[in-house]
Motif scaffolding. Sequence first.
Motif, PDB file in Angstrom:
ATOM      1  N   TYR A 130      -0.300   8.204   7.490  1.00  0.00           N
ATOM      2  CA  TYR A 130       1.120   8.593   7.436  1.00  0.00           C
ATOM      3  C   TYR A 130       1.352   9.741   6.453  1.00  0.00           C
ATOM      4  CZ  TYR A 130       6.110   8.390   6.379  1.00  0.00           C
ATOM      5  OH  TYR A 130       7.420   8.732   6.159  1.00  0.00           O
ATOM      6  N   VAL A 131       0.849   9.606   5.228  1.00  0.00           N
ATOM      7  CA  VAL A 131       1.092  10.683   4.252  1.00  0.00           C
ATOM      8  C   VAL A 131       0.266  11.917   4.612  1.00  0.00           C
ATOM      9  CG1 VAL A 131       1.875   9.174   2.375  1.00  0.00           C
ATOM     10  CG2 VAL A 131      -0.519   9.810   2.480  1.00  0.00           C
ATOM     11  N   GLU A 178      -4.730  -1.430   5.682  1.00  0.00           N
ATOM     12  CA  GLU A 178      -3.384  -1.042   5.209  1.00  0.00           C
ATOM     13  C   GLU A 178      -3.430   0.333   4.539  1.00  0.00           C
ATOM     14  OE1 GLU A 178      -0.805  -3.595   3.019  1.00  0.00           O
ATOM     15  OE2 GLU A 178      -0.221  -4.304   4.999  1.00  0.00           O
ATOM     16  N   LYS A 179      -4.415   0.497   3.666  1.00  0.00           N
ATOM     17  CA  LYS A 179      -4.517   1.770   2.944  1.00  0.00           C
ATOM     18  C   LYS A 179      -4.724   2.949   3.891  1.00  0.00           C
ATOM     19  CE  LYS A 179      -6.295   0.199  -1.531  1.00  0.00           C
ATOM     20  NZ  LYS A 179      -7.463   0.204  -2.442  1.00  0.00           N
ATOM     21  N   ALA A 230       0.809  -1.220   0.000  1.00  0.00           N
ATOM     22  CA  ALA A 230       0.000   0.000   0.000  1.00  0.00           C
ATOM     23  C   ALA A 230       0.842   1.270   0.000  1.00  0.00           C
ATOM     24  CB  ALA A 230      -0.945  -0.011   1.200  1.00  0.00           C
ATOM     25  N   ILE A 231       2.016   1.234   0.629  1.00  0.00           N
ATOM     26  CA  ILE A 231       2.763   2.498   0.715  1.00  0.00           C
ATOM     27  C   ILE A 231       3.543   2.746  -0.575  1.00  0.00           C
ATOM     28  CG2 ILE A 231       4.870   1.636   1.893  1.00  0.00           C
ATOM     29  CD1 ILE A 231       4.363   4.271   3.721  1.00  0.00           C
ATOM     30  N   ARG A 243       1.579   6.101  -7.332  1.00  0.00           N
ATOM     31  CA  ARG A 243       0.405   6.719  -7.956  1.00  0.00           C
ATOM     32  C   ARG A 243       0.517   8.222  -7.994  1.00  0.00           C
ATOM     33  NH1 ARG A 243      -5.175   4.310  -5.672  1.00  0.00           N
ATOM     34  NH2 ARG A 243      -4.498   5.480  -3.849  1.00  0.00           N
ATOM     35  N   VAL A 284      -1.588   4.049   5.470  1.00  0.00           N
ATOM     36  CA  VAL A 284      -0.784   4.887   4.573  1.00  0.00           C
ATOM     37  C   VAL A 284      -1.389   6.291   4.490  1.00  0.00           C
ATOM     38  CG1 VAL A 284       0.090   5.180   2.237  1.00  0.00           C
ATOM     39  CG2 VAL A 284      -0.047   2.898   3.222  1.00  0.00           C
ATOM     40  N   LEU A 320      -6.863   7.867  -0.826  1.00  0.00           N
ATOM     41  CA  LEU A 320      -6.881   6.610  -0.089  1.00  0.00           C
ATOM     42  C   LEU A 320      -8.078   6.549   0.857  1.00  0.00           C
ATOM     43  CD1 LEU A 320      -3.057   6.382   0.647  1.00  0.00           C
ATOM     44  CD2 LEU A 320      -4.352   4.639  -0.579  1.00  0.00           C
ATOM     45  N   ALA A 325       1.026   4.032  -3.060  1.00  0.00           N
ATOM     46  CA  ALA A 325       0.599   5.423  -2.835  1.00  0.00           C
ATOM     47  C   ALA A 325       1.614   6.393  -3.421  1.00  0.00           C
ATOM     48  CB  ALA A 325       0.413   5.677  -1.335  1.00  0.00           C
ATOM     49  N   TYR A 326       2.884   6.154  -3.118  1.00  0.00           N
ATOM     50  CA  TYR A 326       3.928   7.027  -3.672  1.00  0.00           C
ATOM     51  C   TYR A 326       3.954   6.945  -5.197  1.00  0.00           C
ATOM     52  CZ  TYR A 326       6.161   8.042   0.865  1.00  0.00           C
ATOM     53  OH  TYR A 326       6.449   8.486   2.123  1.00  0.00           O
TER      54      TYR A 326
END
Lengths: 374, 374
Positions: free
Chosen positions: B261-262, B254-255, A225-226, A232, B258, B237, A229-230
Amino acid sequence: MAKNILDTGIKLVKNVNRYNFGKGSLSELNIILDNRRELTINENNKRAVIFFIDEYFKNNMEPLSKIIFLNNDKIFYVNTKDEPHTEVIDEYKKEIINLGLEDPCAIVGIGGGISLDTSKAVSNILKNEGKASDYQGWDLLKNQGVFKIGIPTISGTGSESTRTCVLTNSSTGLKLGMNSDYTVFDHIIMDSELTKTVTRNQYFYTGMDAYIHCFESLNGNYRNAIGDAYSRESMRLCKEVFDSEEMMSDINREKLMVASYVGGCAIASSYVGVVHPFSAGLSVVLGIHHCIANCIVMRAMEQFYPMVYNEFWNMVEKQKIVIPAKVCDKLTDDEYECLYNSTIIHEKPLTNALGSNFKEILTKDNVINLFKMM
Amino acid sequence: MAKNILDTGIKLVKNVNRYNFGKGSLSELNIILDNRRELTINENNKRAVIFFIDEYFKNNMEPLSKIIFLNNDKIFYVNTKDEPHTEVIDEYKKEIINLGLEDPCAIVGIGGGISLDTSKAVSNILKNEGKASDYQGWDLLKNQGVFKIGIPTISGTGSESTRTCVLTNSSTGLKLGMNSDYTVFDHIIMDSELTKTVTRNQYFYTGMDAYIHCFESLNGNYRNAIGDAYSRESMRLCKEVFDSEEMMSDINREKLMVASYVGGCAIASSYVGVVHPFSAGLSVVLGIHHCIANCIVMRAMEQFYPMVYNEFWNMVEKQKIVIPAKVCDKLTDDEYECLYNSTIIHEKPLTNALGSNFKEILTKDNVINLFKMM
């Protein structure tokens, strides 16, 4: 499937410790260096800073005119004709020691992937015994390097945020980074003013390094997932930039700088796919630089990434970019053999893209035919 | 417009130094702590670790059963009825010193925003003289705190990646963080297994902290490319998670981890908007926790964020979440006055959202009427 080879040791991620972002932020460098210099050897002798600066700036120092250089600092202008070789890193180490500068208060890399990777490698090797080639691989460095600052002047490679610095060992032909937490910059400065003078073609090729890496990751078998995210967000920014009327506008240069940074962050927790192994072939056998090699490889990627293939070539057309063609047109059988070998050796990305039976898809004939399309 | 008040000192960003990500990554904690403990005081006395753990786990230790606690470690179970107060932090400091543990090798926070912020604050105050309230504000801490590790067990606040820990000073009523690079965790572990047991309502309220922060930033006057990138991805997300059939599936947990965090990374280079000032009013005057207060405020946000307003309430409906209503229904005039004052004091986010003339839009009558809609 393919768990064994792909699910390895990328759960722990080291970030760049601090970053500055924004137009004009280059001037923050002086404040950081002032603080570092205060770590004096003695009162009369503030410690030196070693700069690795893309040779382009040697006769074009205006964009860097804000930087205050002191007398005992050392500037190396980095030749960007070739990508970094281990021997060159060893020579820098020798020269720095001869100058008595083996304990600088900081190393500053200013430039694209070549200059940044050079500064990362020299920082590492000054604090680790032996030669650069001793540390090509994963987690071989034993000690934290010299405090290092990265200042990208072109966007896309993500070198500013990754834990590697890619080096070629001329004697063995091995192209492999010093993959280590110690390789990560302590500080980076992302000032989009610095990317103003990049040529349009180079701006595109380098920006596409982020885009290509990210779609390879997002189309792979190994996902998390991480990393997603980056990837995308990086890809989305690249598309905004290269789908726009003026890819080098102020705001687009800022966006591409972010795409590069988050693209680099994605690398820590993802794998590439089919493009990079072929691109490595072009680099190793024909000496073509990484970013332009990626773009050349795209000529043959329709079957693997059909949607992105169209998107990519639309952006090339929209921005009127020149991508070299027929670079593998008239090679010898030995050269094709070398291209095949230096592509197929990249098991992890190829497994990520095509599964563990990738050699059934990428037979020698198929690989050579793909190269002939480039 | 509004440059003076908004364009201040957020150009330098400190990242979390390292992170682990992925299901089951909690077990990495033992490796990190082993390394830290090796920094022994003497051979017979490995240094202690201090844990701040959400009290929920006191009688539900199974999810944390992988953690190896040693004899001289100290566990504090954090009461989550109230958000952290400066006095409580001071008491922890006193008790730790009385126990002779003022130099632990690590502090580990395990829980939601309250437990994480508590661990950050105690880490800071153990290495800085005086009281917690001395350091509420911007960049007041002088020394690096104890090495600190954050392990979120619910997603959304972003405390794991921000440079603040929000504290309320009971004597002055001031709710303000220790905003400092020193407040950033040295290491975080994001293991989505830990968010399995969160209640559905709480999971939603807390997840929405990220979503709300991000749309406030993206609708503000103060914008920059890196804050926007983090905010967009975090919001995207959150939408994926809360628009889905099962917001708490493995992949969605999980998503959301993230997104949190972001979302926290976005906070470093962005401002919030109208929601947070009103939400602060609800917290300070009525003691409502931050995340649920944000959701309650959304009842009155149609005029400011019409598109997001609809999106938000659709997600509430889809996930069958209960958002309290009429919380400001029958208050005294004095209480409404307090609500107004504790909202309008937040000049930066309100300027970001509405411009420097925000008081013309948010007259006292308007503000009170908005609270009456909640």
